[in-house]
Design a protein around this motif. Structure first.
Motif, mmCIF file in Angstrom:
data_model
loop_
_atom_site.group_PDB
_atom_site.id
_atom_site.type_symbol
_atom_site.label_atom_id
_atom_site.label_comp_id
_atom_site.label_asym_id
_atom_site.label_seq_id
_atom_site.Cartn_x
_atom_site.Cartn_y
_atom_site.Cartn_z
ATOM 1 N N ASN A 82 -13.008 -1.171 -16.663
ATOM 2 C CA ASN A 82 -12.005 -2.057 -17.311
ATOM 3 C C ASN A 82 -10.863 -1.336 -17.237
ATOM 4 O OD1 ASN A 82 -12.680 -0.103 -19.401
ATOM 5 N ND2 ASN A 82 -12.685 -1.809 -20.727
ATOM 6 N N GLN A 83 -10.611 -0.363 -16.570
ATOM 7 C CA GLN A 83 -9.229 0.291 -16.525
ATOM 8 C C GLN A 83 -9.134 1.265 -15.338
ATOM 9 O OE1 GLN A 83 -9.398 2.492 -20.392
ATOM 10 N NE2 GLN A 83 -10.092 4.303 -19.315
ATOM 11 N N TYR A 84 -7.842 1.680 -15.072
ATOM 12 C CA TYR A 84 -7.577 2.534 -14.071
ATOM 13 C C TYR A 84 -6.157 2.925 -14.619
ATOM 14 C CZ TYR A 84 -5.874 4.593 -9.845
ATOM 15 O OH TYR A 84 -5.564 5.560 -8.835
ATOM 16 N N THR A 85 -6.334 4.479 -14.254
ATOM 17 C CA THR A 85 -5.222 5.150 -14.487
ATOM 18 C C THR A 85 -4.146 5.697 -13.321
ATOM 19 O OG1 THR A 85 -6.026 6.239 -16.362
ATOM 20 C CG2 THR A 85 -4.166 7.245 -15.735
ATOM 21 N N LEU A 86 -2.888 5.251 -13.194
ATOM 22 C CA LEU A 86 -1.960 5.457 -12.241
ATOM 23 C C LEU A 86 -1.286 6.468 -12.677
ATOM 24 C CD1 LEU A 86 -1.042 4.540 -9.331
ATOM 25 C CD2 LEU A 86 0.676 3.278 -10.548
ATOM 26 N N ASN A 87 -1.473 7.808 -12.017
ATOM 27 C CA ASN A 87 -1.063 9.048 -12.444
ATOM 28 C C ASN A 87 0.477 9.199 -11.821
ATOM 29 O OD1 ASN A 87 -3.140 10.226 -14.104
ATOM 30 N ND2 ASN A 87 -4.302 10.321 -12.253
ATOM 31 N N SER A 88 0.675 8.548 -10.734
ATOM 32 C CA SER A 88 1.907 9.016 -9.990
ATOM 33 C C SER A 88 2.175 7.912 -9.128
ATOM 34 C CB SER A 88 1.870 10.081 -9.437
ATOM 35 O OG SER A 88 3.039 10.477 -8.534
ATOM 36 N N LEU A 89 3.391 7.397 -8.690
ATOM 37 C CA LEU A 89 3.831 6.521 -7.932
ATOM 38 C C LEU A 89 3.810 7.313 -6.469
ATOM 39 C CD1 LEU A 89 6.888 4.559 -9.245
ATOM 40 C CD2 LEU A 89 4.471 4.103 -9.541
ATOM 41 N N ALA A 90 3.881 8.418 -6.343
ATOM 42 C CA ALA A 90 3.761 9.199 -5.137
ATOM 43 C C ALA A 90 2.337 8.899 -4.324
ATOM 44 C CB ALA A 90 3.346 10.906 -5.331
ATOM 45 N N GLY A 91 2.458 8.654 -2.907
ATOM 46 C CA GLY A 91 1.551 8.060 -2.010
ATOM 47 C C GLY A 91 1.039 7.011 -2.193
ATOM 48 N N THR A 92 1.683 6.039 -3.180
ATOM 49 C CA THR A 92 1.235 4.633 -3.442
ATOM 50 C C THR A 92 2.133 3.431 -2.545
ATOM 51 O OG1 THR A 92 2.917 3.913 -5.106
ATOM 52 C CG2 THR A 92 0.567 4.991 -5.436
ATOM 53 N N ASN A 93 3.322 3.688 -2.103
ATOM 54 C CA ASN A 93 4.262 2.744 -1.535
ATOM 55 C C ASN A 93 4.749 1.981 -2.252
ATOM 56 O OD1 ASN A 93 3.990 3.710 1.301
ATOM 57 N ND2 ASN A 93 2.012 2.615 1.397
ATOM 58 N N LEU A 94 4.689 2.234 -3.747
ATOM 59 C CA LEU A 94 5.280 1.516 -4.945
ATOM 60 C C LEU A 94 6.438 1.868 -5.006
ATOM 61 C CD1 LEU A 94 2.120 0.759 -7.417
ATOM 62 C CD2 LEU A 94 3.322 -0.950 -5.941
ATOM 63 N N THR A 95 7.659 1.242 -5.616
ATOM 64 C CA THR A 95 9.000 1.715 -5.603
ATOM 65 C C THR A 95 9.326 1.592 -7.219
ATOM 66 O OG1 THR A 95 9.483 1.094 -3.452
ATOM 67 C CG2 THR A 95 11.162 1.513 -4.980
ATOM 68 N N ALA A 96 9.962 2.683 -7.582
ATOM 69 C CA ALA A 96 10.712 2.607 -9.040
ATOM 70 C C ALA A 96 11.616 1.757 -9.116
ATOM 71 C CB ALA A 96 10.693 4.015 -9.343
ATOM 72 N N GLY A 97 11.945 1.050 -10.255
ATOM 73 C CA GLY A 97 13.278 0.234 -10.480
ATOM 74 C C GLY A 97 13.268 -1.045 -9.896
ATOM 75 N N VAL A 98 12.142 -1.487 -9.021
ATOM 76 C CA VAL A 98 12.199 -2.896 -8.680
ATOM 77 C C VAL A 98 10.916 -3.452 -9.117
ATOM 78 C CG1 VAL A 98 13.339 -2.273 -6.657
ATOM 79 C CG2 VAL A 98 10.711 -2.309 -6.525
ATOM 80 N N SER A 99 10.654 -4.683 -9.232
ATOM 81 C CA SER A 99 9.506 -5.576 -9.834
ATOM 82 C C SER A 99 8.534 -5.240 -8.946
ATOM 83 C CB SER A 99 9.931 -7.046 -9.838
ATOM 84 O OG SER A 99 8.731 -7.720 -10.318
ATOM 85 N N SER A 100 7.124 -4.953 -9.541
ATOM 86 C CA SER A 100 6.047 -4.899 -8.654
ATOM 87 C C SER A 100 5.064 -5.929 -9.310
ATOM 88 C CB SER A 100 5.374 -3.489 -8.772
ATOM 89 O OG SER A 100 6.226 -2.617 -8.139
ATOM 90 N N ILE A 101 4.103 -6.353 -8.489
ATOM 91 C CA ILE A 101 3.267 -7.205 -9.093
ATOM 92 C C ILE A 101 1.638 -6.688 -8.823
ATOM 93 C CG2 ILE A 101 1.984 -9.526 -8.569
ATOM 94 C CD1 ILE A 101 4.834 -9.847 -9.193
ATOM 95 N N TRP A 102 0.997 -6.527 -10.299
ATOM 96 C CA TRP A 102 -0.383 -6.110 -10.170
ATOM 97 C C TRP A 102 -1.342 -7.364 -10.623
ATOM 98 C CZ3 TRP A 102 -3.951 -5.287 -14.388
ATOM 99 C CH2 TRP A 102 -3.369 -5.422 -15.539
ATOM 100 N N ASP A 103 -2.494 -7.086 -9.920
ATOM 101 C CA ASP A 103 -3.668 -7.969 -10.284
ATOM 102 C C ASP A 103 -5.089 -7.023 -10.241
ATOM 103 O OD1 ASP A 103 -3.859 -7.970 -7.495
ATOM 104 O OD2 ASP A 103 -3.586 -10.080 -7.241
ATOM 105 N N VAL A 104 -6.142 -7.808 -10.343
ATOM 106 C CA VAL A 104 -7.438 -6.846 -10.218
ATOM 107 C C VAL A 104 -8.345 -7.786 -9.278
ATOM 108 C CG1 VAL A 104 -9.493 -6.363 -11.586
ATOM 109 C CG2 VAL A 104 -7.151 -5.976 -12.473
ATOM 110 N N GLY A 105 -8.931 -7.202 -8.483
ATOM 111 C CA GLY A 105 -10.055 -7.733 -7.516
ATOM 112 C C GLY A 105 -11.442 -7.244 -8.096
ATOM 113 N N VAL A 106 -12.350 -8.195 -7.908
ATOM 114 C CA VAL A 106 -13.725 -7.670 -8.023
ATOM 115 C C VAL A 106 -14.552 -8.210 -6.920
ATOM 116 C CG1 VAL A 106 -14.199 -10.231 -9.153
ATOM 117 C CG2 VAL A 106 -15.882 -8.315 -9.756
ATOM 118 N N LYS A 107 -15.763 -7.165 -6.545
ATOM 119 C CA LYS A 107 -16.426 -7.304 -5.410
ATOM 120 C C LYS A 107 -18.023 -7.392 -6.027
ATOM 121 C CE LYS A 107 -17.061 -4.066 -2.289
ATOM 122 N NZ LYS A 107 -16.993 -3.300 -1.267
ATOM 123 N N LEU A 108 -18.994 -8.148 -5.363
ATOM 124 C CA LEU A 108 -20.335 -8.353 -5.885
ATOM 125 C C LEU A 108 -20.935 -7.676 -4.854
ATOM 126 C CD1 LEU A 108 -18.663 -10.954 -6.966
ATOM 127 C CD2 LEU A 108 -21.028 -11.734 -7.445
#
Length: 129
Positions: A82-108
């Motif tokens: 029920n959780q995930y810790t994002l330790n760093s933006l390094a290697g993620t292709n996410l950019t600081a200072g801009v809007s990012s969208i997050w959601d969660v997927g589930v696989k059976l």
């Protein structure tokens, strides 16, 4: 979309159906509720993303985040978590200072899956990278 259900679900492909009756599959379509961070939050890594697991213990979850309409990060499947810790933006292709969208997927176990109905915008602070 009905709030009790996931945004998008997909099942296994059906290949042979000409002049035949074929089972379409059974899978859970209830939503995955996002808990934290809140929409509009500014967050700094390390940050713990949290959601409510569904009752099916064979579900496996993944956190997704995107910049500019394309997925920029996936946690990979985490098991019945029920959780995930994002330790760093390094290697993620996410950019600081801009809007990012997050959601969660589930696989059976059969490979079918869903994406949470809600997606939330957050801004990653430049600190903690």
């Amino acid at each position: 979309h009905t709030p009790a259900y996931a945004r998008r679900c997909q099942g296994q492909p059906i290949f042979n159906y000409v002049n035949a009756t074929v089972q379409g599959g059974n899978f859970e379509i209830s939503d995955i509720k996002l808990l934290s961070p809140a929409a509009g939050a500014t967050i700094s890594p390390p940050y713990v993303f949290q959601w409510t697991r569904r009752a099916t213990q064979s579900d496996t979850y993944a956190l997704y985040a995107e910049n500019s309409g394309a997925y920029s990060f996936s946690s990979g499947y985490l098991g019945y978590s029920n959780q995930y810790t994002l330790n760093s933006l390094a290697g993620t292709n996410l950019t600081a200072g801009v809007s990012s969208i997050w959601d969660v997927g589930v696989k059976l176990p059969d490979g079918s899956g869903c994406i949470s109905l809600e997606e939330r915008a957050v801004i990653f602070n430049a600190t903690g990278q």
